[in-house]
Write a protein that holds these residues in place. Structure first.
Motif, short mmCIF file in Angstrom:
data_model
loop_
_atom_site.label_atom_id
_atom_site.label_comp_id
_atom_site.label_asym_id
_atom_site.label_seq_id
_atom_site.Cartn_x
_atom_site.Cartn_y
_atom_site.Cartn_z
N TYR A 115 0.84 -1.20 0.00
CA TYR A 115 0.00 0.00 0.00
C TYR A 115 0.88 1.25 0.00
O TYR A 115 0.65 2.20 -0.77
N ILE A 116 1.92 1.25 0.86
CA ILE A 116 2.80 2.43 0.95
C ILE A 116 3.49 2.66 -0.39
O ILE A 116 3.57 3.78 -0.89
N SER A 117 3.95 1.56 -1.00
CA SER A 117 4.65 1.67 -2.28
C SER A 117 3.73 2.29 -3.35
O SER A 117 4.14 3.22 -4.07
N GLN A 118 2.50 1.79 -3.42
CA GLN A 118 1.55 2.32 -4.42
C GLN A 118 1.22 3.79 -4.13
O GLN A 118 1.17 4.62 -5.04
N SER A 119 1.01 4.09 -2.84
CA SER A 119 0.63 5.45 -2.45
C SER A 119 1.75 6.44 -2.77
O SER A 119 1.49 7.51 -3.31
N LEU A 120 2.98 6.03 -2.44
CA LEU A 120 4.08 6.96 -2.66
C LEU A 120 4.32 7.20 -4.15
O LEU A 120 4.70 8.29 -4.56
N SER A 121 4.04 6.17 -4.94
CA SER A 121 4.16 6.35 -6.39
C SER A 121 3.13 7.39 -6.87
O SER A 121 3.43 8.23 -7.71
N LEU A 122 1.95 7.32 -6.28
CA LEU A 122 0.89 8.29 -6.62
C LEU A 122 1.27 9.70 -6.16
O LEU A 122 1.06 10.68 -6.89
N ILE A 123 1.84 9.78 -4.96
CA ILE A 123 2.26 11.09 -4.45
C ILE A 123 3.39 11.65 -5.31
O ILE A 123 3.45 12.86 -5.58
N SER A 124 4.25 10.76 -5.78
CA SER A 124 5.33 11.20 -6.67
C SER A 124 4.75 11.75 -7.98
O SER A 124 5.22 12.77 -8.50
N ASP A 125 3.71 11.08 -8.50
CA ASP A 125 3.02 11.58 -9.71
C ASP A 125 2.42 12.96 -9.44
O ASP A 125 2.48 13.85 -10.28
N LEU A 126 1.84 13.09 -8.25
CA LEU A 126 1.22 14.37 -7.86
C LEU A 126 2.28 15.47 -7.81
O LEU A 126 2.06 16.59 -8.27
N LYS A 127 3.44 15.10 -7.27
CA LYS A 127 4.54 16.07 -7.18
C LYS A 127 4.94 16.53 -8.58
O LYS A 127 5.07 17.73 -8.84
N ASP A 128 5.10 15.56 -9.50
CA ASP A 128 5.46 15.91 -10.89
C ASP A 128 4.38 16.79 -11.52
O ASP A 128 4.68 17.75 -12.21
N PHE A 129 3.12 16.41 -11.25
CA PHE A 129 2.00 17.16 -11.83
C PHE A 129 2.02 18.61 -11.34
O PHE A 129 1.90 19.56 -12.12
N MET A 130 2.20 18.77 -10.02
CA MET A 130 2.17 20.14 -9.45
C MET A 130 3.38 20.95 -9.90
O MET A 130 3.28 22.15 -10.11
N LYS A 131 4.51 20.29 -10.06
CA LYS A 131 5.70 21.03 -10.51
C LYS A 131 5.57 21.42 -11.97
O LYS A 131 6.09 22.47 -12.37
N SER A 132 4.91 20.57 -12.77
CA SER A 132 4.75 20.90 -14.20
C SER A 132 3.71 22.00 -14.36
O SER A 132 3.75 22.78 -15.31
N GLU A 133 2.76 22.06 -13.43
CA GLU A 133 1.66 23.01 -13.54
C GLU A 133 2.09 24.44 -13.21
O GLU A 133 1.63 25.40 -13.82
N SER A 134 2.95 24.59 -12.22
CA SER A 134 3.38 25.95 -11.85
C SER A 134 4.82 25.93 -11.39
O SER A 134 5.38 24.87 -11.09
N ASP A 135 5.40 27.13 -11.32
CA ASP A 135 6.80 27.25 -10.90
C ASP A 135 6.92 27.36 -9.38
O ASP A 135 8.00 27.58 -8.86
#
Lengths: 270, 153
Positions: A115-135
């Motif tokens: 569960y932690i592995s899957q969740s952290l992968s999702l949070i990592s995607d979120l991090k990439d998404f938020m960084k791509s969206e704004s500076d």
């Protein structure tokens, strides 16, 4: 002052309130709804030697109802995915824009490694998404708790491989390398973050300059008692000197011009 | 022994200070910084402090929440690199008085003063701790003096 915002996200019983309480030394969360911790906001102030800033600690929880507290890992992950999808929508853009950091919480006793592995992968995607969206500069922390001290190296490895910093909240102080760990490290991350709105507290500098300002404002012509008002005899003396000087000017137009200048000056003084 | 660059990276992957001693394009600088941030942050505390990267050796050392990273030639002495990093940190510690990441963020000019007194063109130019500190303090005095206000206004 406009506050900065940090979001703490996690399942029930993963230490969200503990982190919020730790970050705000003075304020404590009150009137906590037993049904759900979603939507709690703790307003606090972060102070360092260099600046201070207002901080709103937002708490969000999945599942949104605490009645499903003992859900299994796959259900929890599905709930997190739903939260993630909702968070990525246009409606949440405003929230994403104001966020300065996200702390994702896990419980090492009840959450499986999968569960932690899957969740952290999702949070990592979120991090990439938020960084791509704004500076905007946003920090991401993975915080874990447990009742007893347990080994956390596997979870830490998962976090590192996802480009996230892992913190074991049960710890505090510094390790053998003099690095802050646990709850102290969370505070350190917050203190060293480049917040959008900070109060640099340049009061000393301004006071110093303001003190100088008084000297600069002092009138150049000043009487002995410190007042800069001219008395009648000074005006008469000035007129007498001007009269003597005017007598020495032979040209009438020049003399009148001089007389007008002197009268103008005296009117200004009076 | 010539250092090609020095980068300070926080554990959150933020660059706190950079100094390049070789002519490098902005694009290459960004690439190296990004690569090294990923590479170094993913390494555990007990792993080796020396990594091979492109045609150079990367030496890094962690102090509290900051990684001090330098790049040197393959035939340079890596232990000397570690010593230079340590010397820099020691001198900053003296200049700031117990230096922390926050001190470097809010007083970065002092970190550059110390570095510029210590290294010139990537080589150690002043090995005396006292001398470096004396010069940095002199610069501080000058900055705080009334004469300096007059000069810049």
């Amino acid at each position: 002052m406009i506050p900065n915002h940090v979001l703490i996200l996690g399942c029930p019983k993963t230490g969200k309130i503990r982190i919020a309480d730790w970050l705000s030394e003075d304020e404590k969360l009150e009137n906590i709804n037993a049904e759900s911790h979603s939507g709690l906001i703790l307003k606090t102030r972060l102070r360092t030697n260099y600046y201070s800033t207002d901080l709103n600690i937002l708490i969000d929880e999945f599942p949104s109802e605490r009645s499903n507290i003992n859900t299994n890992d796959s259900l929890k992950f599905n709930e997190l995915k739903l939260w993630y999808e909702e968070f990525k929508t246009v409606e949440c853009k405003e929230l994403r824009d104001v966020l300065d950091g996200l702390i994702f919480t896990v419980n090492l006793d009840s959450d499986s490694t999968d569960y932690i592995s899957q969740s952290l992968s999702l949070i990592s995607d979120l991090k990439d998404f938020m960084k791509s969206e704004s500076d905007n500069d946003i920090f991401f922390i993975i915080s874990a708790i447990s009742e007893q001290k347990v080994p956390f190296e596997d979870v830490e490895d998962i976090a590192i491989s996802n480009g996230l910093e892992f913190i074991y909240f049960n710890e505090s102080g510094t390790n053998e390398f003099k690095e802050k760990v646990g709850k102290d490290r969370i505070k350190e991350i917050l203190e060293t973050h480049e917040w959008k709105n900070i109060d640099l507290g340049n009061d000393d500098y301004e006071n110093h300059k303001m003190q100088k300002l008084d000297d600069m404002r002092t009138m150049l012509i000043e009487s002995e008692d410190g007042s800069h008002q001219m008395d009648f005899t000074t005006v008469l003396d000035k007129l007498q000197i001007a009269k003597g000087k005017a007598d020495s000017i032979s040209d009438i137009s020049e003399r009148e011009k001089y007389a007008k200048t002197v009268i103008g000056e005296i009117i200004d003084y009076i | 022994m010539s250092i090609k660059f020095l980068i300070l990276i926080s554990r959150q992957g933020k660059v706190r200070l950079t100094k390049w001693y070789t002519t490098t394009t902005q694009k290459t600088k960004s690439k190296i910084t990004k690569d090294l941030t990923t590479l170094i942050l993913s390494r555990r505390a007990k792993m080796c402090n020396i990594v091979e990267y492109q045609d150079m050796k990367i030496i890094y050392r962690r102090y509290a929440s900051l990684f001090f990273v330098i790049g040197i030639d393959n035939d340079d002495n890596e232990l000397m690199g570690l010593e230079i990093i340590h010397r820099y940190v020691e001198q900053m510690d003296k200049a700031y008085g117990k230096v922390s990441e926050l001190d470097i963020i809010f007083g970065f000019e002092k970190a550059y003063y110390v570095l510029d007194e210590l290294l010139l063109d990537g080589k150690v130019q002043e090995s005396s701790k006292k001398e470096v500190l004396k010069r940095v303090l002199n610069q501080d005095d000058l900055e705080g003096s009334e004469e300096f206000d007059v000069l810049i206004n």
